[in-house]
Scaffold this motif. Sequence first.
Motif, PDB file in Angstrom:
ATOM      1  N   MET A 174      47.154  51.310  49.209  1.00  0.00           N
ATOM      2  CA  MET A 174      46.634  50.533  48.064  1.00  0.00           C
ATOM      3  C   MET A 174      45.238  49.994  48.412  1.00  0.00           C
ATOM      4  N   ALA A 189      42.138  42.642  42.569  1.00  0.00           N
ATOM      5  CA  ALA A 189      42.829  43.258  41.425  1.00  0.00           C
ATOM      6  C   ALA A 189      41.853  44.095  40.601  1.00  0.00           C
ATOM      7  N   ASP A 190      40.645  43.562  40.383  1.00  0.00           N
ATOM      8  CA  ASP A 190      39.638  44.321  39.626  1.00  0.00           C
ATOM      9  C   ASP A 190      39.199  45.568  40.393  1.00  0.00           C
ATOM     10  N   GLN A 234      41.071  47.245  42.479  1.00  0.00           N
ATOM     11  CA  GLN A 234      42.181  48.205  42.377  1.00  0.00           C
ATOM     12  C   GLN A 234      42.190  48.871  40.997  1.00  0.00           C
ATOM     13  N   TYR A 251      38.010  39.770  31.751  1.00  0.00           N
ATOM     14  CA  TYR A 251      38.207  39.866  33.193  1.00  0.00           C
ATOM     15  C   TYR A 251      36.877  39.592  33.888  1.00  0.00           C
ATOM     16  N   GLY A 252      36.955  39.276  35.178  1.00  0.00           N
ATOM     17  CA  GLY A 252      35.726  39.028  35.935  1.00  0.00           C
ATOM     18  C   GLY A 252      34.782  40.212  35.911  1.00  0.00           C
ATOM     19  N   TYR A 257      33.740  35.653  41.094  1.00  0.00           N
ATOM     20  CA  TYR A 257      35.116  35.140  41.221  1.00  0.00           C
ATOM     21  C   TYR A 257      35.117  33.734  41.833  1.00  0.00           C
ATOM     22  N   GLY A 314      36.309  30.469  39.923  1.00  0.00           N
ATOM     23  CA  GLY A 314      37.291  29.589  40.558  1.00  0.00           C
ATOM     24  C   GLY A 314      36.820  28.147  40.565  1.00  0.00           C
ATOM     25  N   GLU A 324      36.930  26.765  37.087  1.00  0.00           N
ATOM     26  CA  GLU A 324      38.301  26.445  36.688  1.00  0.00           C
ATOM     27  C   GLU A 324      38.749  25.125  37.328  1.00  0.00           C
ATOM     28  N   SER A 349      42.445  30.211  33.026  1.00  0.00           N
ATOM     29  CA  SER A 349      42.745  31.618  33.269  1.00  0.00           C
ATOM     30  C   SER A 349      44.251  31.856  33.274  1.00  0.00           C
ATOM     31  N   GLN A 359      47.226  35.224  34.347  1.00  0.00           N
ATOM     32  CA  GLN A 359      47.394  36.585  34.835  1.00  0.00           C
ATOM     33  C   GLN A 359      47.700  37.492  33.665  1.00  0.00           C
ATOM     34  N   GLY A 402      50.069  46.871  42.778  1.00  0.00           N
ATOM     35  CA  GLY A 402      48.773  46.225  42.930  1.00  0.00           C
ATOM     36  C   GLY A 402      48.816  44.784  42.470  1.00  0.00           C
ATOM     37  N   LEU A 403      47.706  44.097  42.738  1.00  0.00           N
ATOM     38  CA  LEU A 403      47.637  42.681  42.364  1.00  0.00           C
ATOM     39  C   LEU A 403      47.363  42.549  40.871  1.00  0.00           C
ATOM     40  N   PRO A 404      47.900  41.519  40.220  1.00  0.00           N
ATOM     41  CA  PRO A 404      47.645  41.355  38.785  1.00  0.00           C
ATOM     42  C   PRO A 404      46.216  40.874  38.530  1.00  0.00           C
ATOM     43  N   ARG A 405      45.613  41.378  37.469  1.00  0.00           N
ATOM     44  CA  ARG A 405      44.251  40.954  37.131  1.00  0.00           C
ATOM     45  C   ARG A 405      44.303  39.596  36.434  1.00  0.00           C
ATOM     46  N   ARG A 406      43.155  38.929  36.389  1.00  0.00           N
ATOM     47  CA  ARG A 406      43.124  37.582  35.818  1.00  0.00           C
ATOM     48  C   ARG A 406      42.154  37.552  34.642  1.00  0.00           C
ATOM     49  N   TYR A 461      40.017  35.283  31.839  1.00  0.00           N
ATOM     50  CA  TYR A 461      39.393  33.955  31.738  1.00  0.00           C
ATOM     51  C   TYR A 461      39.002  33.651  30.297  1.00  0.00           C
TER      52      TYR A 461
END
Lengths: 145, 88
Positions: free
Chosen positions: A1, A28-29, A31, B11-12, B29, B33, B36, B43, B45, B54-58, B60
Amino acid sequence: MTGIWIARIGHRLLHRETFTMMLSPAIADLQFETATRGTTRPGDYCGVLRALGGALWFDVSGDLLALKSDVEMIALLTLLQTIYYTFMLVLLSGFGAARLSAIDLDAAVVTRALSYVGGVGIACLVTSFACFWPPRRTYEAPIED
Amino acid sequence: MLDLLESSERYGLELVDASGGRLKRGSIYVTLGRMEAKGFVASRQEDRPAGAIGLPRRLYRPTPYGLKVRDAYRLLRDALALKPAEAQ
């Protein structure tokens, strides 16, 4: 990943909120971009690493400010340690009263002695800071690949 | 940044693209942050399908307070930009 190694480093170094708010969205962006484009450019990684650096600076500066209330205790602890270790070093290096009194105290000797004490003091300051540094996250389950 | 966020949640990375080079992905970012933490933006998720990797996007969006601060800043900037003759 993609970027998971940066996530692991950040996970270890950053506070939980900082990781969630500053580094996690960057990764995340990255990825997402990699998944849609199919490749990762070195510049994209640089952006995420810069985000990690910024987040780390944000945490360290916040932690230093949080130590403001403990400054006196840190100073006292450092002083005590410095005196103790300096005394022990002098003792262990074989300097007795006779040898110490025989040393000609010119400027060079005093400067050297002060630099040694300064070195010991800096080392003691580091350990004092370590005692009072705000706690980091406890270890959680590793991020999945 | 608040101008870019006013129209919709973003998104960013979208902010970086929409800024035309004024915002960098290395700093956006951290800036978001900090904003925020100060209450200028909020923001959440993204909603993700179950089993997504994968990681969740955030995403705003600006807060009402953030928009008020932006408006106040605009007013101040415009007032300071006025020449003495125009201000009278």
